[in-house]
Design an enzyme around this catalytic site. Structure first.
Site, PDB file in Angstrom:
ATOM      1  N   HIS A  76      49.413 -52.293 -42.678  1.00  0.00           N
ATOM      2  CA  HIS A  76      49.996 -51.793 -43.931  1.00  0.00           C
ATOM      3  C   HIS A  76      51.329 -52.505 -44.142  1.00  0.00           C
ATOM      4  O   HIS A  76      52.360 -52.101 -43.589  1.00  0.00           O
ATOM      5  CB  HIS A  76      50.213 -50.274 -43.879  1.00  0.00           C
ATOM      6  CG  HIS A  76      48.934 -49.497 -43.821  1.00  0.00           C
ATOM      7  ND1 HIS A  76      48.404 -48.836 -44.903  1.00  0.00           N
ATOM      8  CD2 HIS A  76      48.065 -49.302 -42.808  1.00  0.00           C
ATOM      9  CE1 HIS A  76      47.263 -48.262 -44.566  1.00  0.00           C
ATOM     10  NE2 HIS A  76      47.040 -48.527 -43.292  1.00  0.00           N
ATOM     11  N   HIS A  94      51.211 -42.169 -44.781  1.00  0.00           N
ATOM     12  CA  HIS A  94      50.326 -41.118 -44.264  1.00  0.00           C
ATOM     13  C   HIS A  94      51.194 -39.969 -43.741  1.00  0.00           C
ATOM     14  O   HIS A  94      52.292 -40.215 -43.231  1.00  0.00           O
ATOM     15  CB  HIS A  94      49.491 -41.633 -43.080  1.00  0.00           C
ATOM     16  CG  HIS A  94      48.732 -42.893 -43.346  1.00  0.00           C
ATOM     17  ND1 HIS A  94      49.313 -44.139 -43.233  1.00  0.00           N
ATOM     18  CD2 HIS A  94      47.439 -43.110 -43.695  1.00  0.00           C
ATOM     19  CE1 HIS A  94      48.409 -45.067 -43.511  1.00  0.00           C
ATOM     20  NE2 HIS A  94      47.262 -44.485 -43.797  1.00  0.00           N
ATOM     21  N   ALA A 105      40.062 -47.349 -45.057  1.00  0.00           N
ATOM     22  CA  ALA A 105      39.113 -47.499 -43.954  1.00  0.00           C
ATOM     23  C   ALA A 105      38.670 -46.111 -43.507  1.00  0.00           C
ATOM     24  O   ALA A 105      39.493 -45.194 -43.430  1.00  0.00           O
ATOM     25  CB  ALA A 105      39.801 -48.228 -42.797  1.00  0.00           C
ATOM     26  N   GLU A 163      52.503 -40.164 -40.091  1.00  0.00           N
ATOM     27  CA  GLU A 163      53.685 -40.986 -39.784  1.00  0.00           C
ATOM     28  C   GLU A 163      54.948 -40.121 -39.772  1.00  0.00           C
ATOM     29  O   GLU A 163      56.029 -40.611 -39.441  1.00  0.00           O
ATOM     30  CB  GLU A 163      53.842 -42.098 -40.820  1.00  0.00           C
ATOM     31  CG  GLU A 163      52.735 -43.124 -40.797  1.00  0.00           C
ATOM     32  CD  GLU A 163      52.845 -44.122 -41.943  1.00  0.00           C
ATOM     33  OE1 GLU A 163      53.632 -45.066 -41.817  1.00  0.00           O
ATOM     34  OE2 GLU A 163      52.148 -43.937 -42.964  1.00  0.00           O
ATOM     35  N   HIS A 182      42.289 -48.222 -33.559  1.00  0.00           N
ATOM     36  CA  HIS A 182      42.804 -48.793 -34.808  1.00  0.00           C
ATOM     37  C   HIS A 182      42.520 -50.296 -34.858  1.00  0.00           C
ATOM     38  O   HIS A 182      42.322 -50.863 -35.937  1.00  0.00           O
ATOM     39  CB  HIS A 182      44.293 -48.496 -34.966  1.00  0.00           C
ATOM     40  CG  HIS A 182      44.819 -48.804 -36.345  1.00  0.00           C
ATOM     41  ND1 HIS A 182      44.249 -48.301 -37.507  1.00  0.00           N
ATOM     42  CD2 HIS A 182      45.842 -49.601 -36.767  1.00  0.00           C
ATOM     43  CE1 HIS A 182      44.901 -48.761 -38.566  1.00  0.00           C
ATOM     44  NE2 HIS A 182      45.866 -49.551 -38.132  1.00  0.00           N
ATOM     45  N   SER A 231      43.770 -40.479 -45.073  1.00  0.00           N
ATOM     46  CA  SER A 231      44.556 -40.828 -46.273  1.00  0.00           C
ATOM     47  C   SER A 231      43.756 -40.477 -47.520  1.00  0.00           C
ATOM     48  O   SER A 231      42.942 -39.566 -47.507  1.00  0.00           O
ATOM     49  CB  SER A 231      44.852 -42.334 -46.252  1.00  0.00           C
ATOM     50  OG  SER A 231      43.669 -43.077 -46.470  1.00  0.00           O
TER      51      SER A 231
END
Ligand SMILES: O=P(O)(O)O[C@H]1O[C@H](CO)[C@@H](O)[C@H]1O
Ligand SMILES: Nc1nc2[nH]cnc2c(=O)[nH]1
Length: 316
Positions: A83, A107, A137, A110, A291, A242
Site C-alpha cells: 500500500h 485499515h 485482496a 493499523e 501477506h 477492508s
C-alpha cells in the site's frame, strides 16, 4: 434528509473544518480539469499498479497531481506492505475521465479509527465523485472459487459493523447523508453489469469472473477454521479486512459503488485433525495464509485487473 448532490465546501460549517482544510490543500495544487474528478478508485493490497493506467496532464510549475498521504491534512499514514500511500489524480481511458486514485488504503487493524479509515471517501464526495471502484485482496470461503478469480461484489456482511463498529457511528453529518442509510443496494446493479460486459469484451475466461458476498473482519489475524466455517455458513463467499467501511460511507454519501476483489488464497474451512489416537485421522493438506502469498497472488493478477478497471471506466 437526502444527501445534497452538489455539496460545496462553502456549505460546510465550523465542525467540518477538517474537510475544508483538506479540500483547500488539494485544490491549491490541482489543475482545473482535474479538480472535480467524477470517479474514485481505491487500490487494494498489491493492486497499486492500477495507477499506471492513469494519464497525467502537462503540469504548470505550481500544480501537481500526486500527493503523499503524509502531506495531506486529515489523512493518516498507510503502514501495510503493498500500500504505497499516495493520492493520484489523472485522466483514465480513451474517454479521458477525470479520476482520483488512492494507491493504498487505511485499515482499522493499523490502529486507525473508523473515521480515519473512511475520511478520504468524504473528501471524494466533496470533490464531486459520483462513482467509487473499490478493489482488494480476499481469501475465498467458497470452494467453487480459485486463486486468481475476480469477484464482482454483490453484497457484504460487516462483522464489525453489526457488532458495534459501523463506520457511521457518531453524530450524523446530515450534509453527507441520512442518519439511517439503506445498504440494500450497496453494490450498484448497473455497474456490476458493466463489469461483466467489460470482462467479456476483454475475453477473460468466463469461469474466472465470479459474484459473491464479502465478509469484513477487522483482522489482522487471519481466520481460524471455525471462524471460516461460520463466515461461509452465514453467506460469505470471500473474506477480507477492508472494503466495507469505505463502501458503507460511500453509499451514505450517495456515491455509487463497484466492488472488485481478487482471490489471493483459499481459506481452510475443514475441521482440524482429531488428536484422539483411537480415531487415527489422516492429516489433510495444511494451508497457512500469509501477506506475502496475498501480495504475490494480487501482483500476478494486477495487469488483468488494470485492463478490467480501465474498460469499466470507459463503459460507464
Ligand atoms: O483488502 P486489502 O487492503 O486489499 O488487503 C487484504 O490483504 C491484507 C491481508 O493479507 C489485508 O489488508 C486484507 O484486507
Ligand atoms: N481476513 C482475510 N483477509 C484476507 N485478505 C487476503 N486474504 C485474506 C484472508 O484469507 N483472510
Amino acid at each position: 434528509m437526502p444527501p445534497p448532490q452538489n455539496l460545496q465546501s462553502a456549505e460546510l460549517d465550523d465542525d467540518t473544518i477538517e474537510y475544508s482544510n483538506t479540500l483547500k490543500y488539494l485544490r491549491a495544487y490541482l489543475p482545473p480539469d482535474l479538480a472535480t474528478p467524477k470517479l474514485a478508485i481505491i487500490c487494494g493490497s498489491g493492486l497499486g499498479g492500477l495507477v499506471n493506467t492513469i494519464e497525467q496532464p502537462k503540469l504548470t510549475r505550481t500544480s501537481k497531481v500526486e500527493f503523499s498521504y503524509s502531506e495531506i491534512p486529515g489523512f493518516v499514514r498507510s503502514t501495510v506492505e503493498g500500500h504505497a500511500g499516495k493520492l493520484v489524480f489523472g485522466l483514465l481511458g480513451v474517454t479521458k475521465v477525470p479520476v482520483v486514485c488512492m494507491v493504498g488504503r487505511f485499515h482499522v487493524y493499523e490502529g486507525h479509527t473508523r473515521e480515519q479509515v473512511t475520511f478520504p471517501i468524504k473528501i471524494f464526495k466533496l470533490l464531486g465523485v459520483e462513482v467509487l471502484i473499490v478493489t482488494g485482496a480476499v481469501g475465498s470461503l467458497n470452494s467453487k472459487f480459485k486463486v486468481g478469480d475476480v469477484v464482482i461484489l454483490w453484497d457484504h456482511i460487516s462483522i464489525p459493523g453489526i457488532s458495534g463498529n459501523n463506520p457511521l457511528i457518531g453524530p450524523n453529518q446530515s450534509y453527507f447523508g441520512t442518519r439511517f442509510p439503506s445498504m440494500a443496494d450497496a453494490y450498484d446493479f448497473e455497474l456490476r453489469r458493466i463489469a461483466f460486459r467489460a470482462a467479456a469484451s476483454l475475453n477473460f475466461e468466463k469461469g474466472m469472473i465470479k459474484e459473491g458476498t464479502y465478509c469484513w473482519v477487522a483482522g489482522p489475524s487471519y481466520e481460524t477454521r471455525a471462524e471460516a466455517r461460520f463466515l461461509n455458513f452465514i453467506g460469505g463467499d470471500v473474506v477480507g479486512m477492508s472494503t466495507v467501511p469505505e463502501v458503507v460511507v460511500a453509499r451514505y454519501c450517495g456515491i455509487r459503488v463497484l466492488g472488485l476483489s481478487i482471490v489471493t488464497n483459499m481459506v481452510l474451512t475443514r475441521k482440524p485433525r482429531s488428536a484422539d489416537p483411537e480415531k487415527d485421522e489422516p492429516e489433510g493438506i495444511e494451508v497457512h495464509p500469509s501477506h506475502q502469498e496475498v501480495l504475490e497472488a494480487s501482483n500476478a493478477s494486477a495487469t488483468m485487473m488494470q485492463s478490467l478497471v480501465k474498460t469499466v471506466v470507459e463503459m460507464i
